[in-house]
Design a protein around this motif. Sequence first.
Motif, PDB file in Angstrom:
ATOM      1  N   ILE A 190       0.849  -1.186   0.000  1.00 40.84           N
ATOM      2  CA  ILE A 190       0.000   0.000   0.000  1.00 40.84           C
ATOM      3  C   ILE A 190       0.888   1.240   0.000  1.00 40.84           C
ATOM      4  CG2 ILE A 190      -1.815   1.257   1.234  1.00 40.84           C
ATOM      5  CD1 ILE A 190      -2.618  -1.394   2.527  1.00 40.84           C
ATOM      6  N   ALA A 191       0.525   2.215  -0.809  1.00 42.59           N
ATOM      7  CA  ALA A 191       1.247   3.489  -0.846  1.00 42.59           C
ATOM      8  C   ALA A 191       0.243   4.627  -0.988  1.00 42.59           C
ATOM      9  CB  ALA A 191       2.234   3.509  -2.004  1.00 42.59           C
ATOM     10  N   PHE A 192       0.531   5.737  -0.269  1.00 41.86           N
ATOM     11  CA  PHE A 192      -0.349   6.908  -0.322  1.00 41.86           C
ATOM     12  C   PHE A 192       0.525   8.151  -0.206  1.00 41.86           C
ATOM     13  CE2 PHE A 192      -2.947  10.206   1.626  1.00 41.86           C
ATOM     14  CZ  PHE A 192      -4.078  10.195   0.818  1.00 41.86           C
ATOM     15  N   ASP A 193       0.303   9.117  -1.107  1.00 38.72           N
ATOM     16  CA  ASP A 193       1.108  10.339  -1.124  1.00 38.72           C
ATOM     17  C   ASP A 193       0.219  11.553  -1.268  1.00 38.72           C
ATOM     18  OD1 ASP A 193       4.111   9.454  -1.346  1.00 38.72           O
ATOM     19  OD2 ASP A 193       3.000   8.147  -2.721  1.00 38.72           O
ATOM     20  N   ALA A 194       0.439  12.544  -0.386  1.00 36.29           N
ATOM     21  CA  ALA A 194      -0.259  13.829  -0.446  1.00 36.29           C
ATOM     22  C   ALA A 194       0.809  14.916  -0.452  1.00 36.29           C
ATOM     23  CB  ALA A 194      -1.203  13.998   0.735  1.00 36.29           C
ATOM     24  N   PRO A 195       1.231  15.370  -1.633  1.00 32.58           N
ATOM     25  CA  PRO A 195       2.349  16.326  -1.699  1.00 32.58           C
ATOM     26  C   PRO A 195       2.075  17.635  -0.970  1.00 32.58           C
ATOM     27  CG  PRO A 195       1.925  15.352  -3.856  1.00 32.58           C
ATOM     28  CD  PRO A 195       0.789  14.960  -2.975  1.00 32.58           C
ATOM     29  N   SER A 196       0.899  18.230  -1.202  1.00 32.69           N
ATOM     30  CA  SER A 196       0.608  19.503  -0.569  1.00 32.69           C
ATOM     31  C   SER A 196      -0.894  19.744  -0.555  1.00 32.69           C
ATOM     32  CB  SER A 196       1.306  20.648  -1.323  1.00 32.69           C
ATOM     33  OG  SER A 196       0.968  21.907  -0.767  1.00 32.69           O
ATOM     34  N   LEU A 197      -1.422  19.989   0.646  1.00 30.54           N
ATOM     35  CA  LEU A 197      -2.846  20.289   0.799  1.00 30.54           C
ATOM     36  C   LEU A 197      -2.996  21.466   1.749  1.00 30.54           C
ATOM     37  CD1 LEU A 197      -4.420  16.732   1.249  1.00 30.54           C
ATOM     38  CD2 LEU A 197      -4.436  18.139  -0.813  1.00 30.54           C
ATOM     39  N   SER A 198      -3.918  22.356   1.425  1.00 26.91           N
ATOM     40  CA  SER A 198      -4.193  23.498   2.283  1.00 26.91           C
ATOM     41  C   SER A 198      -5.685  23.769   2.265  1.00 26.91           C
ATOM     42  CB  SER A 198      -3.419  24.739   1.818  1.00 26.91           C
ATOM     43  OG  SER A 198      -3.742  25.861   2.620  1.00 26.91           O
ATOM     44  N   VAL A 199      -6.308  23.698   3.437  1.00 25.90           N
ATOM     45  CA  VAL A 199      -7.748  23.915   3.553  1.00 25.90           C
ATOM     46  C   VAL A 199      -7.992  24.941   4.645  1.00 25.90           C
ATOM     47  CG1 VAL A 199      -9.980  22.861   4.033  1.00 25.90           C
ATOM     48  CG2 VAL A 199      -8.224  21.553   2.823  1.00 25.90           C
TER      49      VAL A 199
ATOM     50  N   THR B 205     -17.954  16.018  -4.197  1.00 29.67           N
ATOM     51  CA  THR B 205     -18.213  17.105  -3.250  1.00 29.67           C
ATOM     52  C   THR B 205     -18.344  16.524  -1.854  1.00 29.67           C
ATOM     53  OG1 THR B 205     -20.615  16.946  -3.535  1.00 29.67           O
ATOM     54  CG2 THR B 205     -19.431  18.462  -4.980  1.00 29.67           C
ATOM     55  N   TRP B 206     -17.997  17.329  -0.855  1.00 26.01           N
ATOM     56  CA  TRP B 206     -18.165  16.901   0.525  1.00 26.01           C
ATOM     57  C   TRP B 206     -18.400  18.115   1.415  1.00 26.01           C
ATOM     58  CZ3 TRP B 206     -19.644  12.840   2.874  1.00 26.01           C
ATOM     59  CH2 TRP B 206     -19.484  12.716   4.258  1.00 26.01           C
ATOM     60  N   GLY B 207     -19.556  18.127   2.104  1.00 29.59           N
ATOM     61  CA  GLY B 207     -19.853  19.161   3.083  1.00 29.59           C
ATOM     62  C   GLY B 207     -19.312  18.731   4.439  1.00 29.59           C
ATOM     63  N   VAL B 208     -18.248  19.396   4.902  1.00 25.98           N
ATOM     64  CA  VAL B 208     -17.548  18.965   6.106  1.00 25.98           C
ATOM     65  C   VAL B 208     -18.460  19.044   7.326  1.00 25.98           C
ATOM     66  CG1 VAL B 208     -15.585  19.410   7.615  1.00 25.98           C
ATOM     67  CG2 VAL B 208     -15.334  19.649   5.130  1.00 25.98           C
ATOM     68  N   PHE B 209     -19.155  20.147   7.494  1.00 26.63           N
ATOM     69  CA  PHE B 209     -19.997  20.304   8.673  1.00 26.63           C
ATOM     70  C   PHE B 209     -21.342  19.604   8.495  1.00 26.63           C
ATOM     71  CE2 PHE B 209     -17.255  24.124   8.472  1.00 26.63           C
ATOM     72  CZ  PHE B 209     -16.462  23.824   9.572  1.00 26.63           C
TER      73      PHE B 209
ATOM     74  N   GLY C 234     -10.852  22.067  -4.502  1.00 25.39           N
ATOM     75  CA  GLY C 234     -11.393  23.423  -4.459  1.00 25.39           C
ATOM     76  C   GLY C 234     -12.418  23.563  -3.362  1.00 25.39           C
ATOM     77  N   GLY C 235     -13.117  24.703  -3.392  1.00 31.49           N
ATOM     78  CA  GLY C 235     -14.091  24.976  -2.341  1.00 31.49           C
ATOM     79  C   GLY C 235     -13.442  25.622  -1.146  1.00 31.49           C
ATOM     80  N   ASP C 236     -13.935  25.295   0.026  1.00 28.46           N
ATOM     81  CA  ASP C 236     -13.374  25.828   1.258  1.00 28.46           C
ATOM     82  C   ASP C 236     -13.522  24.793   2.356  1.00 28.46           C
ATOM     83  OD1 ASP C 236     -16.064  25.976   2.133  1.00 28.46           O
ATOM     84  OD2 ASP C 236     -16.256  27.993   1.298  1.00 28.46           O
ATOM     85  N   ALA C 237     -13.213  25.191   3.598  1.00 28.23           N
ATOM     86  CA  ALA C 237     -13.225  24.243   4.704  1.00 28.23           C
ATOM     87  C   ALA C 237     -14.618  23.687   4.966  1.00 28.23           C
ATOM     88  CB  ALA C 237     -12.689  24.910   5.967  1.00 28.23           C
ATOM     89  N   ALA C 238     -15.652  24.402   4.613  1.00 29.10           N
ATOM     90  CA  ALA C 238     -17.016  23.927   4.848  1.00 29.10           C
ATOM     91  C   ALA C 238     -17.503  23.033   3.727  1.00 29.10           C
ATOM     92  CB  ALA C 238     -17.965  25.104   5.041  1.00 29.10           C
ATOM     93  N   ASN C 239     -17.085  23.344   2.509  1.00 31.35           N
ATOM     94  CA  ASN C 239     -17.555  22.581   1.350  1.00 31.35           C
ATOM     95  C   ASN C 239     -16.369  22.314   0.426  1.00 31.35           C
ATOM     96  OD1 ASN C 239     -20.685  22.673   1.608  1.00 31.35           O
ATOM     97  ND2 ASN C 239     -20.034  24.781   1.961  1.00 31.35           N
ATOM     98  N   LEU C 240     -15.907  21.073   0.429  1.00 29.35           N
ATOM     99  CA  LEU C 240     -14.779  20.670  -0.398  1.00 29.35           C
ATOM    100  C   LEU C 240     -15.282  20.121  -1.728  1.00 29.35           C
ATOM    101  CD1 LEU C 240     -12.624  18.808   2.275  1.00 29.35           C
ATOM    102  CD2 LEU C 240     -12.292  21.136   1.433  1.00 29.35           C
ATOM    103  N   THR C 241     -14.532  20.395  -2.784  1.00 27.20           N
ATOM    104  CA  THR C 241     -14.866  19.875  -4.102  1.00 27.20           C
ATOM    105  C   THR C 241     -13.632  19.284  -4.747  1.00 27.20           C
ATOM    106  OG1 THR C 241     -14.422  21.990  -5.229  1.00 27.20           O
ATOM    107  CG2 THR C 241     -16.674  21.612  -4.398  1.00 27.20           C
ATOM    108  N   LEU C 242     -13.836  18.310  -5.604  1.00 28.86           N
ATOM    109  CA  LEU C 242     -12.781  17.732  -6.427  1.00 28.86           C
ATOM    110  C   LEU C 242     -13.238  17.771  -7.881  1.00 28.86           C
ATOM    111  CD1 LEU C 242     -11.638  14.524  -4.479  1.00 28.86           C
ATOM    112  CD2 LEU C 242     -10.304  16.592  -4.833  1.00 28.86           C
ATOM    113  N   LYS C 243     -12.354  18.270  -8.746  1.00 21.62           N
ATOM    114  CA  LYS C 243     -12.693  18.228 -10.156  1.00 21.62           C
ATOM    115  C   LYS C 243     -12.749  16.793 -10.658  1.00 21.62           C
ATOM    116  CE  LYS C 243     -10.976  22.774 -11.539  1.00 21.62           C
ATOM    117  NZ  LYS C 243     -10.029  23.508 -12.414  1.00 21.62           N
ATOM    118  N   GLU C 244     -11.863  15.952 -10.118  1.00 21.07           N
ATOM    119  CA  GLU C 244     -11.841  14.580 -10.591  1.00 21.07           C
ATOM    120  C   GLU C 244     -11.363  13.636  -9.492  1.00 21.07           C
ATOM    121  OE1 GLU C 244     -10.486  12.647 -14.693  1.00 21.07           O
ATOM    122  OE2 GLU C 244      -8.761  13.053 -13.389  1.00 21.07           O
TER     123      GLU C 244
END
Length: 891
Positions: free
Chosen positions: A378-387, A453-457, A420-430
């Motif tokens: 198993i391998a998982f990589d997250a180079p850079s994330l900012s929310v 899409t994901w609504g965090v709260f 994309g989106g913000d801390a309350a509502n995250l989106t992924l283009k793909e």
Amino acid sequence: MKVWLKRVLFSLVVVIIAAVVGIAIFLLTFDPNAYKNKLEEVVYNRYHRTLSINGDIELSLFPRIGLSVQDVSLSNRDSDDLFASIDSARFAVAIWPLLSNRLVVDHVAVSGFKAWIRRDENGHFNFDDLLGRERVAVRAHPSALVAGALVGADGAGKGAQQASVDEAMPDGAAPVAATEHGSSGFRFSPLSIAAAQEAVRRTDLQIDIAGLDLKNGEIHLYDTRTGALGRIEKLEVNTGRMTFNQAFDVALKGRLIGKHPEADAALSGQALVQFNPNEQKYSAQKLNLQISGKLGELTAKTAVLRGNVAYDNHADLLDVSNLEMQVQGDVEGPHPIAGLETSLTAPRLKVDRSRAELRVEKLAFRAKGKTPEQAFDIAFDAPSLSVSPEAAKGEPVQGTVKLTRPDSVLGVSLGMSGLGGDAANLTLKELKIEASLKEDQRLVQLNMTSPATWGVFRRAGGLSAMKGDIRINDTALPGGSFEFPFIGSLQADLVKDKLASEIDAVLSGSKLNFRLDATQLQDPKIKFALTADKLDFNTMFPVPPAKPAAEGKPAAKEGGAEKQAPAKAEPRSSAAGSDTLDMAFLDSVDLSGTFKIGELKAQSLQASDVSADLRASDGRMAVNNLHASLYGGTLVGRLTADSKNALGAALTLSGVDVGSLLHDYGREDRLRGKGTIKVDVRSQGSTSAALEAGLTGSVQLRVRDGAVRGIDLLRTLGEVNEAVRNVFSGQLPGIANQIDMGRQTDFTSLDADVDLERGQATISRLNMAAPLLRVTQGKPATVDLVNDQMDLMVNVRLVGTTKGQSERNLANLRGVTIPLRISGPTNAPSFRVQWDSINSKEIEQAVSEGLVDMLSNQASQKSRKSDKPAATPHADPVKSIGEAIKGLLGQ
């Protein structure tokens, strides 16, 4: 001038002499035991704990001033239960601060420290009060409260005064002095609160420790909520200067012993620690923690945690830098893993829940090992994330999983891009998923993409536009490959605790729809509905090639009776019985759904208008209301299974074309007709061999207006009759030993009942009615399904006569029952005519004249000349009858 200087010098000498004398007097008269009661009083008033100093506090002057104490214990809050104890401790003390009611400790050496730490059902530890904010103990000094504390005035300040009292009161404390004013209760003035605070401050004993040396420590741990029970023994701790809100070095080592879960591991660690209990801030810089040994199901060769960690409980902030975690070892238990290697690295990881911020840099996770069934990587990589509440962004995230078995390789790749989106509502283009399964020459590939899409709260979101395809490459498939596209959606709501998905696909030009709804996701209850115009499993799972049928072998003489040489049963494939069945998953499944399929094809079987209801819960599964139209008739029934591998089937096929059904299902073409088949069987086992050995139940066959292919009973009886008539001339006709599919026996009805008991079949009824024949079963009539052996007596009786194409007259056999004994391996049995049991004077005379020997000799000669073609191919009447009966039984 000289006089003034002399006076100053004299005054200094006097002061120095006075100070020296004062210090000497203080040291000679100072009694440290006078502080025992004061310390016990401060601890009890502040923490509601009992401090017991059973030994004397001893003062030592050389080589430095210090205090030593023996046999000290501290109770739990408001309890006599022991919280901690110390066998002995020595304090190096600064003298001058003692005069100002302060205890400044240069060094502490502790031996025999023991502590009993507990967590209750609500998650509270028995030391929480020792780390909490300072509270004013109102009942600590009654005299301070009484002096100037009582007021009786009413007014607007009443609420504020009461609030001050509430803040000042410790948990469970009651006011010692108050004034009753009407029904309003007790009230205090700001003056009384200030007096109380000042009184308590006068009892504070400020402690500053320059270093701690702890040996032979022991900490007992008990968690009421989880039942965890263990201890740390042989604990040694060394620290630098210890003060609140200032970093200090800590080095420790010890051994962790656990009973639940089981543990026996050595631990050691170093860190630069800083803590502020009042503000609930804690940090460990340059952390290096190492553990080796048994930790529950993990036997760790090494487990290492390095990095810098800071936690702010008030802000709910976790800040980690240069994190490195590595574990190597083996896992035991129900899911064992050999050679486990896992690592987690993160140069920066920050989680600030109070500000809804997340920051990740170069996070990487790796894990590999082997289970009894497969190896994983198993391998998982997250180079850079900012929310943050303002925006969410990041580089693509990648993850892979590879599972390797002896006969297959499964690979799954996960990609997330366009955050994309913000801390309350995250989106992924793909969101992209790629998977492949390789089994021998077969390759199955899945590709799927969708925005997400994901609504965090709100804790809700999903995949709004799933699109992908499944491709199967297999040389056994028509054209070598098969592919079908699909679209769909998936939505989840964790607040409402539900999930819903719908998939539309196109298979071989026909539509398929699959809907799924799940609730109670922690222990899911799943409902589904599958609807398809046409479903052909052969396009995904090709039909294996048919095995050639076993050929018969020539007869041999044995014991004066015509008997075929016994043939050995073909050995079962090495794979037989190696396939395993495990239905234990039913214990954790709550599933219900429906099937509706317009046309269904699986291997050679074909059906239409297929529908069924499935229900699985509490370790049991049932396919109810099973209905299908097939082979000119209908199928209704029920299938069952449970988590103990017990299977059952109760099926009724009515008005079906039996010949076509047997041809497609068993690749048999020996029986034709239309009729009814009832199956009610059950078994239990984890392999196909075990299921066969446990097969119990019944099978009923009712066929009308059909035919048994491979033999013409009238013709073969005519050949037997001719042999009886020509016994004296020696001119017996040639008798073939092969089934001739160009022959058949027509019948008006065929009834057969088979009883099954643990892999043993008994034919309780066999009635076949033809225009001139009747066939019934005799005794014995058994088939051993486990060992592939059969022993069956068949009675053939002629009830009418006619002249066939060969103009043979069978009138002399009318009413005569001819018993046949069929025995041996089910795939190649031997057949014998029970001549002694035939009630016919003509046959009895032919037997006495050597008919059996003549037939046996003829069979032997035919065997020796089997390389030459026979002049006239004829079927062996005895073997032909046996093969026909065998075909009726599905052998």
